[in-house]
Design a protein around this motif. Sequence first.
Motif, PDB file in Angstrom:
ATOM      1  N   THR A  23      79.599  11.153  48.987  1.00 24.40           N
ATOM      2  CA  THR A  23      78.664  11.960  48.906  1.00 24.40           C
ATOM      3  C   THR A  23      77.309  11.464  47.903  1.00 24.40           C
ATOM      4  N   GLY A  24      76.255  12.091  47.508  1.00 25.13           N
ATOM      5  CA  GLY A  24      75.122  11.430  46.862  1.00 25.13           C
ATOM      6  C   GLY A  24      74.229  11.249  48.147  1.00 25.13           C
ATOM      7  N   SER A  25      72.992  10.973  47.522  1.00 17.46           N
ATOM      8  CA  SER A  25      71.844  10.755  48.489  1.00 17.46           C
ATOM      9  C   SER A  25      71.888   9.597  49.537  1.00 17.46           C
ATOM     10  N   SER A  26      72.768   8.504  48.969  1.00 18.81           N
ATOM     11  CA  SER A  26      72.770   7.161  49.717  1.00 18.81           C
ATOM     12  C   SER A  26      73.149   7.470  51.206  1.00 18.81           C
ATOM     13  N   PRO A  27      74.361   8.111  51.592  1.00 16.52           N
ATOM     14  CA  PRO A  27      75.005   8.422  52.490  1.00 16.52           C
ATOM     15  C   PRO A  27      74.207   9.358  53.884  1.00 16.52           C
TER      16      PRO A  27
ATOM     17  N   ASN B 287      87.561  12.504  51.394  1.00 18.87           N
ATOM     18  CA  ASN B 287      86.373  12.291  50.642  1.00 18.87           C
ATOM     19  C   ASN B 287      86.803  11.631  49.124  1.00 18.87           C
ATOM     20  N   LEU B 288      85.750  10.963  48.604  1.00 19.18           N
ATOM     21  CA  LEU B 288      86.067   9.908  47.282  1.00 19.18           C
ATOM     22  C   LEU B 288      86.275  11.027  46.263  1.00 19.18           C
ATOM     23  N   ASP B 289      85.478  12.015  46.044  1.00 19.36           N
ATOM     24  CA  ASP B 289      85.510  12.584  44.878  1.00 19.36           C
ATOM     25  C   ASP B 289      85.090  13.934  44.826  1.00 19.36           C
ATOM     26  N   GLU B 290      85.470  14.556  43.526  1.00 14.48           N
ATOM     27  CA  GLU B 290      84.725  16.129  43.369  1.00 14.48           C
ATOM     28  C   GLU B 290      84.739  16.220  41.912  1.00 14.48           C
TER      29      GLU B 290
ATOM     30  N   SER C 285      78.765  21.558  44.520  1.00 17.62           N
ATOM     31  CA  SER C 285      79.969  20.982  45.078  1.00 17.62           C
ATOM     32  C   SER C 285      79.995  19.814  46.212  1.00 17.62           C
ATOM     33  N   TYR C 286      80.779  18.949  46.182  1.00 22.51           N
ATOM     34  CA  TYR C 286      80.719  17.955  47.156  1.00 22.51           C
ATOM     35  C   TYR C 286      81.319  18.566  48.330  1.00 22.51           C
ATOM     36  N   HIS C 287      82.208  19.469  48.383  1.00 26.50           N
ATOM     37  CA  HIS C 287      82.765  20.166  49.505  1.00 26.50           C
ATOM     38  C   HIS C 287      81.660  20.893  50.215  1.00 26.50           C
TER      39      HIS C 287
ATOM     40  N   LEU D  33      80.681   3.971  50.689  1.00 24.82           N
ATOM     41  CA  LEU D  33      80.419   4.342  49.253  1.00 24.82           C
ATOM     42  C   LEU D  33      79.046   4.122  48.865  1.00 24.82           C
ATOM     43  N   GLY D  34      78.503   4.959  47.725  1.00 28.19           N
ATOM     44  CA  GLY D  34      77.490   4.641  47.135  1.00 28.19           C
ATOM     45  C   GLY D  34      77.741   3.850  45.779  1.00 28.19           C
ATOM     46  N   ILE D  35      76.756   3.844  45.096  1.00 27.71           N
ATOM     47  CA  ILE D  35      76.944   3.119  43.868  1.00 27.71           C
ATOM     48  C   ILE D  35      76.142   3.926  42.682  1.00 27.71           C
ATOM     49  N   GLY D  36      76.707   3.859  41.440  1.00 28.80           N
ATOM     50  CA  GLY D  36      76.250   4.748  40.360  1.00 28.80           C
ATOM     51  C   GLY D  36      75.380   3.794  39.557  1.00 28.80           C
TER      52      GLY D  36
ATOM     53  N   GLY E 261      77.591   1.141  37.687  1.00 32.64           N
ATOM     54  CA  GLY E 261      78.469   0.224  38.479  1.00 32.64           C
ATOM     55  C   GLY E 261      79.753   1.264  39.011  1.00 32.64           C
ATOM     56  N   HIS E 262      79.675   2.478  39.104  1.00 36.51           N
ATOM     57  CA  HIS E 262      80.973   3.182  39.404  1.00 36.51           C
ATOM     58  C   HIS E 262      80.931   3.255  41.062  1.00 36.51           C
ATOM     59  N   ILE E 263      81.944   3.418  41.549  1.00 34.61           N
ATOM     60  CA  ILE E 263      82.029   3.555  42.915  1.00 34.61           C
ATOM     61  C   ILE E 263      83.315   4.688  43.091  1.00 34.61           C
ATOM     62  N   GLY E 264      82.738   5.964  43.856  1.00 33.88           N
ATOM     63  CA  GLY E 264      83.404   6.943  43.546  1.00 33.88           C
ATOM     64  C   GLY E 264      83.120   7.644  42.234  1.00 33.88           C
ATOM     65  N   PHE E 265      84.029   8.349  41.718  1.00 29.32           N
ATOM     66  CA  PHE E 265      83.810   8.352  40.021  1.00 29.32           C
ATOM     67  C   PHE E 265      84.628   7.422  39.348  1.00 29.32           C
ATOM     68  N   ASN E 266      84.735   6.394  39.725  1.00 30.12           N
ATOM     69  CA  ASN E 266      85.689   5.136  38.864  1.00 30.12           C
ATOM     70  C   ASN E 266      84.391   4.657  37.908  1.00 30.12           C
TER      71      ASN E 266
ATOM     72  N   VAL F 213      75.801   8.217  31.278  1.00 33.83           N
ATOM     73  CA  VAL F 213      74.950   7.774  32.125  1.00 33.83           C
ATOM     74  C   VAL F 213      75.000   8.748  33.529  1.00 33.83           C
ATOM     75  N   THR F 214      76.103   8.620  33.997  1.00 32.07           N
ATOM     76  CA  THR F 214      76.387   9.566  35.147  1.00 32.07           C
ATOM     77  C   THR F 214      75.895  10.974  35.085  1.00 32.07           C
ATOM     78  N   ARG F 215      76.302  11.613  33.814  1.00 33.60           N
ATOM     79  CA  ARG F 215      76.034  12.811  33.649  1.00 33.60           C
ATOM     80  C   ARG F 215      74.512  13.182  33.534  1.00 33.60           C
TER      81      ARG F 215
ATOM     82  N   LYS G  33      65.638   1.217  41.788  1.00 37.01           N
ATOM     83  CA  LYS G  33      66.616   1.451  40.591  1.00 37.01           C
ATOM     84  C   LYS G  33      68.066   0.935  40.900  1.00 37.01           C
ATOM     85  N   LYS G  34      68.564   0.617  42.048  1.00 34.57           N
ATOM     86  CA  LYS G  34      69.882   0.087  42.392  1.00 34.57           C
ATOM     87  C   LYS G  34      69.941  -1.225  42.142  1.00 34.57           C
ATOM     88  N   ALA G  35      68.800  -2.274  42.177  1.00 35.13           N
ATOM     89  CA  ALA G  35      68.762  -3.382  42.585  1.00 35.13           C
ATOM     90  C   ALA G  35      69.723  -4.247  41.567  1.00 35.13           C
TER      91      ALA G  35
HETATM   92  C1  GLP Z   1      77.580  10.008  42.168  1.00 37.43           C
HETATM   93  C2  GLP Z   1      78.896  10.149  43.148  1.00 37.43           C
HETATM   94  C3  GLP Z   1      79.054   8.598  43.766  1.00 37.43           C
HETATM   95  C4  GLP Z   1      77.683   8.149  44.366  1.00 37.43           C
HETATM   96  C5  GLP Z   1      76.796   8.118  43.268  1.00 37.43           C
HETATM   97  C6  GLP Z   1      75.507   7.811  43.498  1.00 37.43           C
HETATM   98  O1  GLP Z   1      78.104   9.911  40.931  1.00 37.43           O
HETATM   99  N1  GLP Z   1      80.153  10.307  42.670  1.00 37.43           N
HETATM  100  O2  GLP Z   1      79.986   8.602  44.921  1.00 37.43           O
HETATM  101  O3  GLP Z   1      77.827   6.765  44.929  1.00 37.43           O
HETATM  102  O4  GLP Z   1      76.570   9.456  42.504  1.00 37.43           O
HETATM  103  O5  GLP Z   1      74.409   8.742  44.102  1.00 37.43           O
HETATM  104  P1  GLP Z   1      73.380   8.334  44.965  1.00 37.43           P
HETATM  105  O6  GLP Z   1      73.759   7.858  46.474  1.00 37.43           O
HETATM  106  O7  GLP Z   1      72.648   9.817  45.108  1.00 37.43           O
HETATM  107  O8  GLP Z   1      72.351   7.430  44.211  1.00 37.43           O
END
Ligand code: GLP
Length: 251
Positions: free
Chosen positions: A43-47, A72-75, A86-88, A140-143, A146-151, A169-171, A210-212
């Motif tokens: 989920t997220g804006s990246s895909p 799906n990766l996460d919720e 909701s990611y659902h 995948l996106g990336i937070g 450096g998280h992938i999913g919510f790792n 940071v994620t919150r 912002k992701k660079a």
């Molecule tokens: C959330 C999701 C990640 C996603 C990240 C980046 O934390 N759980 O899976 O990669 O956000 O979001 P965005 O793609 O909006 O930058």
Amino acid sequence: MEKIKTLVYNDALEGSKYVAKKIQELIEKNNKQNKKTVLGLATGSSPLKLYAELIRLHKEENLSFTNVISFNLDEYFPMKPDAVQSYHKFMFDNLFNHIDIKKENVNIPDGTLNEANVVAFCNQYESKIDAAGGLDLQILGIGRTGHIGFNEPGSAENSITRMVVLNDVTRTDAANDFGSKENVPVKAITMGVGTILKAKQVYLFAWGEKKASIVAESINGAITDQVPATFLQKHKNTTFILDKAASVVPA
Ligand code: GLP
């Protein structure tokens, strides 16, 4: 020399179309052999542009998802499936409602569980991925952490689907979606780093300046659980899909 294969596109649309084409080829090859295709989705804006392009391929080029199984990766946890954050809901609004995937083939971590049942659910999620033959392709996106999913930082290389506590940071980054940071759930259910590393092919999308810096660290930095995306350096078939802005580390 980067330690992860990296493709840089003029913009997100170009990069998303490249991966959509790869997914189309994979599904069509498997369809011909009467085989299922197992997709790991994010989920997220990246895909978002990827999903828009997959919908176009379904509507205009008859790409059929009837043999696709998705995980799906996460919720967030807790989270009702019809809540706006909701990611659902995200997945149905942005992809599943517009293609012919069978509802029973869609798998998304359940944010409505009783906490006592989460471990059993997570173990079943892993077994279900294995029973489907494993993930053919993971998006995948990336937070910013450096998280992938919510790792989040601290996630082990061999971690599996589980309940996690979200990084501050994620919150903060999710605060807009929830009105304020206080409203962002503290927990989530996520596939593990180990779950992701078992995928046969991984594509990670990152767009914008912002992701660079986190992208550069993930590709070239030392492998560490403090930047979980660095574990992708160990995966044989990962490609980072970047736009120009995400590929240039700010001075
Ligand atoms: C959330 C999701 C990640 C996603 C990240 C980046 O934390 N759980 O899976 O990669 O956000 O979001 P965005 O793609 O909006 O930058």
